[in-house]
Design a protein around this motif. Structure first.
Motif, PDB file in Angstrom:
ATOM      1  N   GLU A   1       0.824  -1.211   0.000  1.00  0.00           N
ATOM      2  CA  GLU A   1       0.000   0.000   0.000  1.00  0.00           C
ATOM      3  C   GLU A   1       0.857   1.260   0.000  1.00  0.00           C
ATOM      4  N   SER A   2       1.926   1.272   0.807  1.00  0.00           N
ATOM      5  CA  SER A   2       2.767   2.473   0.865  1.00  0.00           C
ATOM      6  C   SER A   2       3.405   2.760  -0.493  1.00  0.00           C
ATOM      7  N   LEU A   3       3.765   1.698  -1.238  1.00  0.00           N
ATOM      8  CA  LEU A   3       4.333   1.899  -2.568  1.00  0.00           C
ATOM      9  C   LEU A   3       3.329   2.579  -3.501  1.00  0.00           C
ATOM     10  N   ASN A   4       2.054   2.245  -3.346  1.00  0.00           N
ATOM     11  CA  ASN A   4       1.015   2.845  -4.182  1.00  0.00           C
ATOM     12  C   ASN A   4       0.839   4.330  -3.911  1.00  0.00           C
ATOM     13  N   TYR A   5       1.301   4.785  -2.742  1.00  0.00           N
ATOM     14  CA  TYR A   5       1.180   6.204  -2.393  1.00  0.00           C
ATOM     15  C   TYR A   5       2.525   6.936  -2.450  1.00  0.00           C
ATOM     16  N   GLY A   6       3.498   6.351  -3.126  1.00  0.00           N
ATOM     17  CA  GLY A   6       4.729   7.072  -3.390  1.00  0.00           C
ATOM     18  C   GLY A   6       5.935   6.682  -2.582  1.00  0.00           C
ATOM     19  N   ALA A   7       5.804   5.720  -1.668  1.00  0.00           N
ATOM     20  CA  ALA A   7       6.962   5.281  -0.888  1.00  0.00           C
ATOM     21  C   ALA A   7       7.932   4.504  -1.782  1.00  0.00           C
ATOM     22  N   VAL A   8       9.173   4.362  -1.294  1.00  0.00           N
ATOM     23  CA  VAL A   8      10.218   3.721  -2.085  1.00  0.00           C
ATOM     24  C   VAL A   8      10.577   2.337  -1.544  1.00  0.00           C
ATOM     25  N   SER A   9      10.680   2.215  -0.225  1.00  0.00           N
ATOM     26  CA  SER A   9      11.231   0.994   0.368  1.00  0.00           C
ATOM     27  C   SER A   9      10.290  -0.203   0.295  1.00  0.00           C
ATOM     28  N   GLY A  10       8.997   0.009   0.456  1.00  0.00           N
ATOM     29  CA  GLY A  10       8.044  -1.101   0.472  1.00  0.00           C
ATOM     30  C   GLY A  10       8.015  -1.875   1.762  1.00  0.00           C
ATOM     31  N   ASN A  11       8.629  -1.331   2.830  1.00  0.00           N
ATOM     32  CA  ASN A  11       8.596  -1.971   4.142  1.00  0.00           C
ATOM     33  C   ASN A  11       8.158  -0.944   5.175  1.00  0.00           C
ATOM     34  N   GLN A  12       7.583  -1.391   6.296  1.00  0.00           N
ATOM     35  CA  GLN A  12       7.065  -0.465   7.294  1.00  0.00           C
ATOM     36  C   GLN A  12       7.396  -0.934   8.703  1.00  0.00           C
ATOM     37  N   ILE A  13       7.498   0.042   9.597  1.00  0.00           N
ATOM     38  CA  ILE A  13       7.559  -0.209  11.031  1.00  0.00           C
ATOM     39  C   ILE A  13       6.211   0.180  11.615  1.00  0.00           C
ATOM     40  N   ALA A  14       5.558  -0.748  12.302  1.00  0.00           N
ATOM     41  CA  ALA A  14       4.231  -0.505  12.871  1.00  0.00           C
ATOM     42  C   ALA A  14       4.329  -0.428  14.391  1.00  0.00           C
ATOM     43  N   LEU A  15       3.713   0.596  14.980  1.00  0.00           N
ATOM     44  CA  LEU A  15       3.718   0.813  16.426  1.00  0.00           C
ATOM     45  C   LEU A  15       2.291   0.988  16.911  1.00  0.00           C
ATOM     46  N   THR A  16       1.973   0.379  18.054  1.00  0.00           N
ATOM     47  CA  THR A  16       0.670   0.574  18.683  1.00  0.00           C
ATOM     48  C   THR A  16       0.869   0.903  20.152  1.00  0.00           C
ATOM     49  N   GLY A  17      -0.137   1.550  20.759  1.00  0.00           N
ATOM     50  CA  GLY A  17      -0.063   1.857  22.181  1.00  0.00           C
ATOM     51  C   GLY A  17       0.938   2.941  22.501  1.00  0.00           C
ATOM     52  N   ASP A  18       1.387   2.967  23.758  1.00  0.00           N
ATOM     53  CA  ASP A  18       2.299   4.000  24.237  1.00  0.00           C
ATOM     54  C   ASP A  18       3.731   3.477  24.224  1.00  0.00           C
ATOM     55  N   GLY A  19       4.614   4.201  23.570  1.00  0.00           N
ATOM     56  CA  GLY A  19       6.003   3.769  23.533  1.00  0.00           C
ATOM     57  C   GLY A  19       6.887   4.726  22.767  1.00  0.00           C
ATOM     58  N   THR A  20       8.195   4.463  22.821  1.00  0.00           N
ATOM     59  CA  THR A  20       9.185   5.292  22.130  1.00  0.00           C
ATOM     60  C   THR A  20      10.183   4.399  21.414  1.00  0.00           C
TER      61      THR A  20
END
Length: 238
Positions: free
Chosen positions: A105-124
Motif C-alpha cells: 500500500e505504501s508503494l502505491n502512495y509514493g513510498a520507495v522501500s516497500g517496508n514499514q515499522i508498525a507501532l501501537t499503544g504508548d512507547g518510544t
C-alpha cells in the motif's frame, strides 16, 4: 525434507557482485596504477568499494573509496530484526507493541522501500545518529495513522529538539512529512518516535540526510538489507 512451494513474488532480491582487479603500467609516464574494486547491487541499492594505489617516480598516492546510500539512519524501515523481535539498531521502551512488515500500500502512495515499522499503544522507538555540529541536515518520512492517538517525532540532543507532530484527530495515508535544513548544536541526534495510544501507526522511508534538500529514501552507506538478507558492518545474515 518435505517439498515446499516458494512464492517467488515475495522473495527478496539477489545480491550481485562485480569484482575487478587490475594493474596498469605506463612506462612512458613512469607510472603504475593498481585498482581493486567491488560493486554490489541489490534491487535499486548500489554499494561500491574500491582501493587505488598510484605510484610515480616522485610519490605514492592511495585512495580508499566507499559509496552507498546517503541516509544516516541505520535499518531505517525495519528490514533487519533480532530473534526476539527487536528492530536492529533501534531501542524500544514503553507498554505498546512494535513490528515490521512489507507494505504494498505504501508503494502505491509514493513510498520507495516497500517496508514499514508498525507501532501501537504508548512507547518510544529511538536511534542515535552521529552528525557534524553546525552542518545542515534534512529529515523526512511517510506515515499512516487513523484519527486516534498522537505521534511525535523528535530529532533531538541535549540542547536541540526539532519536532514533527501528527495530530490525534487527523488521519494520515502515507503522507510525506519533513524538516528541512536543521542544524545541530551538538555532534549527535536522537531520532525518537513517540506514540500515545494510536490504534495503529505505520512509518516508512525514514531518512536523515546532509544538506537542505530532502532526497529520495535510500539505505544507509555500508548496508544492503531486505526481508531476506541483512548485509552491514556486522556481516551477512540470511
Amino acid at each position: 525434507p518435505s517439498q515446499d512451494t516458494i512464492d517467488r513474488q515475495t522473495a527478496g532480491g539477489i545480491i550481485k557482485h562485480i569484482y575487478n582487479t587490475e594493474i596498469k603500467v605506463d612506462k612512458q609516464e613512469q607510472q603504475i596504477t593498481s585498482v581493486v574494486s567491488d560493486l554490489a547491487t541489490l534491487d535499486d541499492t548500489v554499494l561500491a568499494n574500491y582501493t587505488e594505489i598510484n605510484q610515480t617516480i616522485d610519490n605514492i598516492t592511495q585512495t580508499i573509496q566507499t559509496t552507498g546510500g546517503n541516509n544516516l539512519i541505520l535499518n531505517s524501515v525495519g528490514y533487519a530484526t533480532e530473534t526476539n523481535g527487536d528492530i536492529t539498531y533501534w531501542e524500544y521502551t514503553g507498554t505498546g507493541t512494535k513490528s515490521t512488515s512489507t507494505s504494498t500500500e505504501s508503494l502505491n502512495y509514493g513510498a520507495v522501500s516497500g517496508n514499514q515499522i508498525a507501532l501501537t499503544g504508548d512507547g518510544t522507538l529511538k536511534q542515535r545518529v552521529v552528525v557534524q555540529q553546525g552542518a545542515k541536515y534534512s529529515f523526512g518520512f511517510r506515515a499512516k495513522k487513523n484519527a486516534t492517538g498522537s505521534v511525535l517525532i523528535h530529532i533531538k540532543n541535549t540542547t536541540d529538539d526539532f519536532t514533527l507532530s501528527l495530530d490525534a484527530s487527523t488521519a494520515y495515508l502515507w503522507n510525506e512529512q519533513s524538516l528541512i535544513g536543521i542544524v545541530p548544536s551538538m555532534g549527535y541526534f536522537d531520532i525518537e518516535i513517540v506514540t500515545t495510544s494510536p490504534d495503529t501507526f505505520s512509518i516508512t522511508d525514514i531518512r536523515l540526510v546532509t544538506g537542505d534538500t530532502l532526497t529520495q529514501w535510500t539505505q544507509a552507506s555500508g548496508e544492503i538489507l531486505n526481508t531476506q538478507v541483512s548485509l552491514n558492518s556486522d556481516g551477512i545474515k540470511v
